[in-house]
Motif scaffolding. Structure first.
Motif, PDB file in Angstrom:
ATOM      1  N   LYS A   1       1.734  28.914  42.273  1.00  0.00           N
ATOM      2  CA  LYS A   1       0.801  27.993  41.615  1.00  0.00           C
ATOM      3  C   LYS A   1      -0.641  28.256  42.081  1.00  0.00           C
ATOM      4  O   LYS A   1      -1.589  28.138  41.305  1.00  0.00           O
ATOM      5  CB  LYS A   1       1.204  26.554  41.925  1.00  0.00           C
ATOM      6  CG  LYS A   1       0.384  25.501  41.182  1.00  0.00           C
ATOM      7  CD  LYS A   1       0.851  24.102  41.552  1.00  0.00           C
ATOM      8  CE  LYS A   1      -0.018  23.050  40.866  1.00  0.00           C
ATOM      9  NZ  LYS A   1       0.381  21.676  41.265  1.00  0.00           N
ATOM     10  N   GLY A   2      -0.798  28.621  43.353  1.00  0.00           N
ATOM     11  CA  GLY A   2      -2.132  28.898  43.885  1.00  0.00           C
ATOM     12  C   GLY A   2      -2.582  30.330  43.671  1.00  0.00           C
ATOM     13  O   GLY A   2      -3.589  30.751  44.240  1.00  0.00           O
ATOM     14  N   ASN A   3      -1.838  31.103  42.855  1.00  0.00           N
ATOM     15  CA  ASN A   3      -2.167  32.509  42.558  1.00  0.00           C
ATOM     16  C   ASN A   3      -2.225  33.364  43.835  1.00  0.00           C
ATOM     17  O   ASN A   3      -2.990  34.328  43.919  1.00  0.00           O
ATOM     18  CB  ASN A   3      -3.505  32.619  41.808  1.00  0.00           C
ATOM     19  CG  ASN A   3      -3.429  32.008  40.427  1.00  0.00           C
ATOM     20  OD1 ASN A   3      -2.419  32.154  39.730  1.00  0.00           O
ATOM     21  ND2 ASN A   3      -4.489  31.312  40.012  1.00  0.00           N
ATOM     22  N   ILE A   4      -1.404  33.000  44.823  1.00  0.00           N
ATOM     23  CA  ILE A   4      -1.354  33.776  46.068  1.00  0.00           C
ATOM     24  C   ILE A   4      -0.388  34.943  45.913  1.00  0.00           C
ATOM     25  O   ILE A   4      -0.673  36.066  46.341  1.00  0.00           O
ATOM     26  CB  ILE A   4      -0.913  32.887  47.256  1.00  0.00           C
ATOM     27  CG1 ILE A   4      -1.807  31.657  47.376  1.00  0.00           C
ATOM     28  CG2 ILE A   4      -0.923  33.687  48.558  1.00  0.00           C
ATOM     29  CD1 ILE A   4      -3.260  31.954  47.658  1.00  0.00           C
ATOM     30  N   ILE A   5       0.776  34.669  45.311  1.00  0.00           N
ATOM     31  CA  ILE A   5       1.766  35.716  45.075  1.00  0.00           C
ATOM     32  C   ILE A   5       2.234  35.638  43.626  1.00  0.00           C
ATOM     33  O   ILE A   5       1.979  34.652  42.927  1.00  0.00           O
ATOM     34  CB  ILE A   5       2.986  35.590  46.020  1.00  0.00           C
ATOM     35  CG1 ILE A   5       3.752  34.284  45.743  1.00  0.00           C
ATOM     36  CG2 ILE A   5       2.561  35.671  47.477  1.00  0.00           C
ATOM     37  CD1 ILE A   5       5.066  34.173  46.491  1.00  0.00           C
ATOM     38  N   THR A   6       2.943  36.673  43.185  1.00  0.00           N
ATOM     39  CA  THR A   6       3.524  36.685  41.842  1.00  0.00           C
ATOM     40  C   THR A   6       5.012  36.359  41.930  1.00  0.00           C
ATOM     41  O   THR A   6       5.602  36.388  43.027  1.00  0.00           O
ATOM     42  CB  THR A   6       3.357  38.067  41.188  1.00  0.00           C
ATOM     43  OG1 THR A   6       4.104  39.027  41.959  1.00  0.00           O
ATOM     44  CG2 THR A   6       1.887  38.487  41.154  1.00  0.00           C
ATOM     45  N   GLU A   7       5.618  36.065  40.793  1.00  0.00           N
ATOM     46  CA  GLU A   7       7.049  35.782  40.781  1.00  0.00           C
ATOM     47  C   GLU A   7       7.840  36.999  41.249  1.00  0.00           C
ATOM     48  O   GLU A   7       8.831  36.863  41.979  1.00  0.00           O
ATOM     49  CB  GLU A   7       7.496  35.374  39.367  1.00  0.00           C
ATOM     50  CG  GLU A   7       7.025  33.993  38.943  1.00  0.00           C
ATOM     51  CD  GLU A   7       7.699  33.525  37.646  1.00  0.00           C
ATOM     52  OE1 GLU A   7       8.654  34.212  37.218  1.00  0.00           O
ATOM     53  OE2 GLU A   7       7.279  32.494  37.098  1.00  0.00           O
ATOM     54  N   GLU A   8       7.387  38.191  40.836  1.00  0.00           N
ATOM     55  CA  GLU A   8       8.084  39.420  41.232  1.00  0.00           C
ATOM     56  C   GLU A   8       8.083  39.574  42.751  1.00  0.00           C
ATOM     57  O   GLU A   8       9.095  39.972  43.354  1.00  0.00           O
ATOM     58  CB  GLU A   8       7.424  40.656  40.593  1.00  0.00           C
ATOM     59  CG  GLU A   8       7.627  40.791  39.092  1.00  0.00           C
ATOM     60  CD  GLU A   8       6.757  39.811  38.292  1.00  0.00           C
ATOM     61  OE1 GLU A   8       7.100  39.544  37.115  1.00  0.00           O
ATOM     62  OE2 GLU A   8       5.752  39.306  38.858  1.00  0.00           O
TER      63      GLU A   8
END
Length: 562
Positions: free
Chosen positions: A18-25
């Motif tokens: 949600k915080g654009n720190i990591i991606t789902e992958e």
């Protein structure tokens, strides 16, 4: 956290995405590794480089509602921290940080541990509010408190106790015992290699050597020096009544379930006896050659050389540059069930399975030279001589290599080419050196910049060349800029800017052309020129490479490499 590649709302992974720190992958990759390794998801994400410890802490803050704080920013309040016993802080991973409105705000590795929270409330006598911090900051803060613990009231203690066996016992409350035990414990937890007790005119100074550099950790009244010296002499098996001559001793202690052999040196000085204790962990994991950070070209040449059937290989460098570690890693690489390996050491620093390790004893006539003569009758394939200290040992080592043995040893020289001329100065005939010597490895240890706080800076080549004139700058103008890293300092590195050390190496492989120069008694400068022409990377070049890849700073290379 995730089921069938679906992110669960409210999970740590959910807040990181949600915080654009990591991606789902990246999350699913970490979860896959977690299912194999059974580690903590947050630590796996950090190890993979997908996020930082601070990112994980902020995600936990959102998940639990506990406030996130930075210990580095607010600092450590020792008065507040001491509201609970430091032993409890170490055991439970907690640390009181500050008090506000009658509540105690405590950093906790596990803020959901209700039992620990209740216990803290009882110990501190007030309501406890957990806060989130990074594990690195919390561990560093607890270590800083351990290193600053002081024993306030000391009395003279002229009657030393029994030898030290374990350091986590409080059976003996005598101040000298407390102080020595505390300093050794702090040294182990700080990763120190040496402890210095130094009597000054009005105080007793205690310093620890960490990553090759001495750091002062405490001072005590000078009146305590006599009882501390007596205590150290007792545990080291020395004569406590003798204060006029140097003494050597040794002991074994246990700290945090780890066993350490300690070598002790006592040296009389104008203000009293200076004490130096060298810590060597017993049973510590053996270093492998792959862990030594050779450059690929050097590693290939070194591996080819050590696997030769016979020859003489030298590792050179000043005291504390890691020569013994390199030799142990080399022995681990070449020894197997088909080879008989004998080591001659003074002292035996690390016990290795499968080797015959021999302890020198000069008083009994067991010198390196005498031992080497005897060892050659014991049918060895590989012999490691701890140090070439005199011409006699050097000659026997060279002759051993000529009779079909592989001989490894160390020598004190500034660089690899200098080892050749040093052997000549020791009385080894050049034709013998040329026939036996197969390689020389010179090395140093440089401190590595703390990955958490190192700063990238942009400076001009003119500024860089003022401090390091030999820095490569072909085709560059003085006004051109270059990006390098420098030390800053944070709580994780005890504000030094550095954490850990790495080796820099210079490997000289003896070729046929080199042998001709050796026979002619060529100078070390001529040997060095030929070696560079044949592809040798100098220590200085290796240091420059470490600067360019952000491993270390210009200041550190200048400190270590002349």
């Amino acid at each position: 956290m995730a089921e069938n590649n679906v992110v669960i709302p409210g999970s740590i992974g959910y807040f990181l995405i949600k915080g654009n720190i990591i991606t789902e992958e990246q999350l699913f990759h970490a979860l896959e590794l977690q299912s194999q390794e059974k580690g903590l998801l947050g630590q796996i994400l950090v190890d993979l480089g997908y996020c930082t410890e601070a990112d994980i802490s902020r995600a936990i803050e959102q998940k639990t509602g506990c406030k996130y704080v930075s210990i580095e920013e607010i600092g450590v309040n020792f008065a507040i921290a001491n509201l609970i016993p430091i032993e409890y802080s170490v055991k439970k991973g907690v640390l009181p940080l500050y008090e506000e409105d009658g509540k105690l705000f405590v950093a906790m590795k596990n803020p959901n541990d209700v039992v620990t929270r209740d216990n803290l409330s009882v110990l501190a006598g007030m309501e406890v509010v957990p806060v989130i911090v990074t594990d690195t900051e919390l561990d560093a803060a607890i270590d800083s408190i351990l290193n600053n613990i002081n024993v306030d009231e000391f009395e003279e203690d002229e009657t030393p106790d029994e030898a030290l066996e374990t350091l986590d016992s409080d059976l003996d409350e005598k101040p000298a015992v407390q102080l020595v035990n505390q300093v050794i414990t702090n040294a182990v937890r700080s990763g120190a290699s040496d402890i210095h007790f130094e009597p000054m005119e009005k105080s007793l100074r205690v310093r620890l050597r960490i990553d090759g550099v001495l750091h002062e950790v405490m001072t005590q009244p000078i009146k305590l020096h006599a009882s501390v010296a007596s205590r150290v002499k007792v545990i080291g098996g020395m004569d406590i009544a003798e204060r006029r001559i140097p003494q050597d001793g040794r002991t074994t202690v246990k700290v945090d379930e780890r066993t350490f052999d300690i070598r002790i040196a006592v040296l009389p000085s104008v203000y009293g006896e200076k004490i130096v204790m060298r810590l060597l962990e017993r049973g510590s994991k053996s270093v492998q050659l792959k862990d030594i950070n050779f450059s690929k070209d050097q590693e290939a040449k070194f591996l080819n050389t050590i696997h030769l059937p016979y020859g003489f290989l030298l590792v050179t460098g000043p005291t504390g540059s890691g020569k013994s570690t390199t030799l142990y890693a080399t022995l681990a690489e070449v020894s197997d069930i088909s080879k008989h390996v004998i080591t001659l050491e003074d002292p035996v620093e690390r016990r290795m399975a499968g080797l015959c390790q021999v302890q020198m004893n000069a008083r009994a006539g067991m010198t390196f030279a005498a031992a080497l003569r005897s060892v050659l009758r014991a049918d060895p394939d590989i012999v490691m001589v701890g140090e070439i200290r005199d011409g006699e040992t050097a000659k026997i080592a060279v002759e051993s290599a000529l009779t079909g043995h592989m001989v490894f040893s160390t020598l004190h020289t500034n660089d690899a080419p200098g080892a050749v001329t040093r052997l000549d100065e020791m009385g080894v005939e050049p034709f013998l050196t040329a026939s036996s010597l197969v390689g020389v490895l010179a090395q140093r240890l440089i401190r590595v910049l703390c990955p958490r706080c190192k700063e990238e800076v942009e400076i001009t080549y003119k500024e860089l060349l003022e401090s390091m004139p030999d820095f490569p700058h072909e085709g560059k103008k003085p006004t051109d800029t270059i990006k390098i890293h420098k030390a800053k300092g944070c709580i994780a590195c005890n504000n030094t800017g550095y954490k850990g050390r790495q080796g820099v190496f210079e490997f000289l492989q003896v070729t046929n052309e080199m042998r001709e120069l050796i026979i002619k008694r060529a100078s070390s400068a001529e040997i060095k020129e030929l070696a560079i022409k044949q592809g040798m990377h100098t220590l200085r070049q290796e240091g420059v490479d470490k600067i360019l890849d952000g491993t270390t700073s210009v200041e550190e290379v200048l400190r270590v490499l002349v």
